[in-house]
Design a protein around this motif. Sequence first.
Motif, PDB file in Angstrom:
ATOM      1  N   PRO A  98     -34.891  36.521 213.676  1.00 13.67           N
ATOM      2  CA  PRO A  98     -35.049  37.170 212.372  1.00 13.67           C
ATOM      3  C   PRO A  98     -34.106  36.631 211.317  1.00 13.67           C
ATOM      4  O   PRO A  98     -34.390  36.700 210.119  1.00 13.67           O
ATOM      5  CB  PRO A  98     -34.738  38.638 212.679  1.00 13.67           C
ATOM      6  N   ASN A  99     -32.975  36.076 211.747  1.00 17.03           N
ATOM      7  CA  ASN A  99     -31.980  35.571 210.811  1.00 17.03           C
ATOM      8  C   ASN A  99     -31.527  34.181 211.235  1.00 17.03           C
ATOM      9  O   ASN A  99     -31.626  33.801 212.404  1.00 17.03           O
ATOM     10  CB  ASN A  99     -30.750  36.499 210.771  1.00 17.03           C
ATOM     11  N   ALA A 100     -31.008  33.463 210.262  1.00 24.40           N
ATOM     12  CA  ALA A 100     -30.510  32.120 210.548  1.00 24.40           C
ATOM     13  C   ALA A 100     -29.316  32.176 211.481  1.00 24.40           C
ATOM     14  O   ALA A 100     -28.473  33.055 211.382  1.00 24.40           O
ATOM     15  CB  ALA A 100     -30.101  31.450 209.237  1.00 24.40           C
ATOM     16  N   ASN A 101     -29.268  31.250 212.422  1.00 21.29           N
ATOM     17  CA  ASN A 101     -28.105  31.102 213.290  1.00 21.29           C
ATOM     18  C   ASN A 101     -27.214  30.023 212.679  1.00 21.29           C
ATOM     19  O   ASN A 101     -27.584  28.849 212.639  1.00 21.29           O
ATOM     20  CB  ASN A 101     -28.542  30.700 214.703  1.00 21.29           C
ATOM     21  N   MET A 102     -26.047  30.423 212.209  1.00 19.13           N
ATOM     22  CA  MET A 102     -25.183  29.478 211.511  1.00 19.13           C
ATOM     23  C   MET A 102     -24.225  28.746 212.453  1.00 19.13           C
ATOM     24  O   MET A 102     -23.375  27.978 212.015  1.00 19.13           O
ATOM     25  CB  MET A 102     -24.399  30.199 210.410  1.00 19.13           C
ATOM     26  N   GLY A 103     -24.374  28.987 213.754  1.00 16.69           N
ATOM     27  CA  GLY A 103     -23.579  28.240 214.718  1.00 16.69           C
ATOM     28  C   GLY A 103     -24.129  26.839 214.907  1.00 16.69           C
ATOM     29  O   GLY A 103     -25.319  26.575 214.699  1.00 16.69           O
ATOM     30  N   GLY A 104     -23.264  25.915 215.312  1.00 16.15           N
ATOM     31  CA  GLY A 104     -23.686  24.547 215.587  1.00 16.15           C
ATOM     32  C   GLY A 104     -24.125  24.397 217.035  1.00 16.15           C
ATOM     33  O   GLY A 104     -23.755  25.185 217.905  1.00 16.15           O
ATOM     34  N   GLU A 105     -24.918  23.370 217.304  1.00 16.26           N
ATOM     35  CA  GLU A 105     -25.426  23.106 218.657  1.00 16.26           C
ATOM     36  C   GLU A 105     -25.752  21.619 218.756  1.00 16.26           C
ATOM     37  O   GLU A 105     -26.582  21.117 217.989  1.00 16.26           O
ATOM     38  CB  GLU A 105     -26.665  23.960 218.920  1.00 16.26           C
ATOM     39  N   ASP A 106     -25.105  20.913 219.695  1.00 16.76           N
ATOM     40  CA  ASP A 106     -25.287  19.466 219.707  1.00 16.76           C
ATOM     41  C   ASP A 106     -26.604  19.018 220.322  1.00 16.76           C
ATOM     42  O   ASP A 106     -26.891  17.823 220.384  1.00 16.76           O
ATOM     43  CB  ASP A 106     -24.088  18.745 220.331  1.00 16.76           C
ATOM     44  N   PHE A 107     -27.454  19.959 220.751  1.00 25.10           N
ATOM     45  CA  PHE A 107     -28.831  19.605 221.109  1.00 25.10           C
ATOM     46  C   PHE A 107     -29.534  18.975 219.915  1.00 25.10           C
ATOM     47  O   PHE A 107     -30.527  18.258 220.070  1.00 25.10           O
ATOM     48  CB  PHE A 107     -29.581  20.858 221.576  1.00 25.10           C
ATOM     49  N   SER A 108     -29.024  19.242 218.719  1.00 24.37           N
ATOM     50  CA  SER A 108     -29.607  18.667 217.503  1.00 24.37           C
ATOM     51  C   SER A 108     -29.619  17.143 217.544  1.00 24.37           C
ATOM     52  O   SER A 108     -30.516  16.512 216.961  1.00 24.37           O
ATOM     53  CB  SER A 108     -28.834  19.142 216.274  1.00 24.37           C
TER      54      SER A 108
END
Length: 396
Positions: A318-328
């Motif tokens: 429902p909301n943006a997740n502002m955490g980072g994730e190196d799967f990107s």
Amino acid sequence: MLKQVKRAICRLRRDLHQHPELSWQESRTAQKICESLEGIGITPHRGVAGTGIVADLPGESVGPAIALRADMDALPIHEETGLSFASNVDGVMHACGHDGHSAMLIGAAMLLARESRLPAPVRLIFQPAEETGHGAKAMIREGALDGVGLIFGGHLDRHFPTGTIAVTDGAVNASSDRFRIEIAGKGGHAARPHETVDAVVAGSLLVMALQTIVSREVNPSHPSVISVGRFEAGTAANVIADTATLEGTIRTQDNQVREHLQRSIGRIAQSIAQLHGAAIHVEIDEGTPVLTNNPTWAALAREAAAAVVGTTNVVQMPNANMGGEDFSYYLEKLPGCYVRIGGHKPGTTAYPAHSSRFDFDEEALIIGAQYYHHLAILAGQMICDSTRQTQKRQSA
């Protein structure tokens, strides 16, 4: 069969949880994962990017493989969960669910290994150092994606109840950049500020000015954050500081906004430097990029998720997740999808990730394992169908 898999991966999760290892130090973790793979007849390739593991399951086609990824590292946090299998390593714990991610991927491997045939090869990737933001890049450099056509991953999430899987089109995780700003002024006696260039004053103005970038320069429909987490200056109450250091983070879910925020920090810093007669140097350390799901493969992920938890339990964030994730970094190279796997047991406190009290409902482990199992087969079938259609067109 599922009960057997569930018992095995719960045992593995608890063992990994009790013996957490920090980024780039996951040697015991890797050994336990390799032992689990070998126990089901899968030969792991060890030592990828240090402690990483890659294991391949053959498929009927000779085309590209379907990759499934789990991370393995823990965090430098002292555990306060009170669990019977709490960390026995002082100051280190699995506070983000990576023990669960590794266990559920082993569960998927157990289910996939029992298939009489797989439509396409499946590659299992157990990655070190996600918490540093550098593990995925290291795995890519060492060939973990060679011969892979699609990649999928997921994260346990206490925002969603057990039995739900959140699949979202487009941006899922924010970019995560860090900045460091060094201010050089002119120190002196606090009673004679007119003889100085006060680095504290310049830094304070800079902290406040940085807050206006998001509020006044970014479209409110684009979630963005600039936060100053560290401000260090001064040595005594009656001495005006000659230097100051600010450190913080930049988060956004749009690449153009990301570039704008970086430029704006530099612009504002130089304006304040000129205003106060100070020298200000800005360094920006680019971290993980925006993690963006391809809608085509997100639709496939929904299909796999629905087969496990039912259509009504497949939701969107429902909301943006502002955490980072190196799967990107993987999704910059290949199409795929990253989901959130619900792990909150109703009636319990949902402590956030990176909390000393973080835990999740272990019922989520078998759900994640089944999800990856279904997804690998569906994606493999889709790739095989696409390859056959291409071959038909070429031979026509």
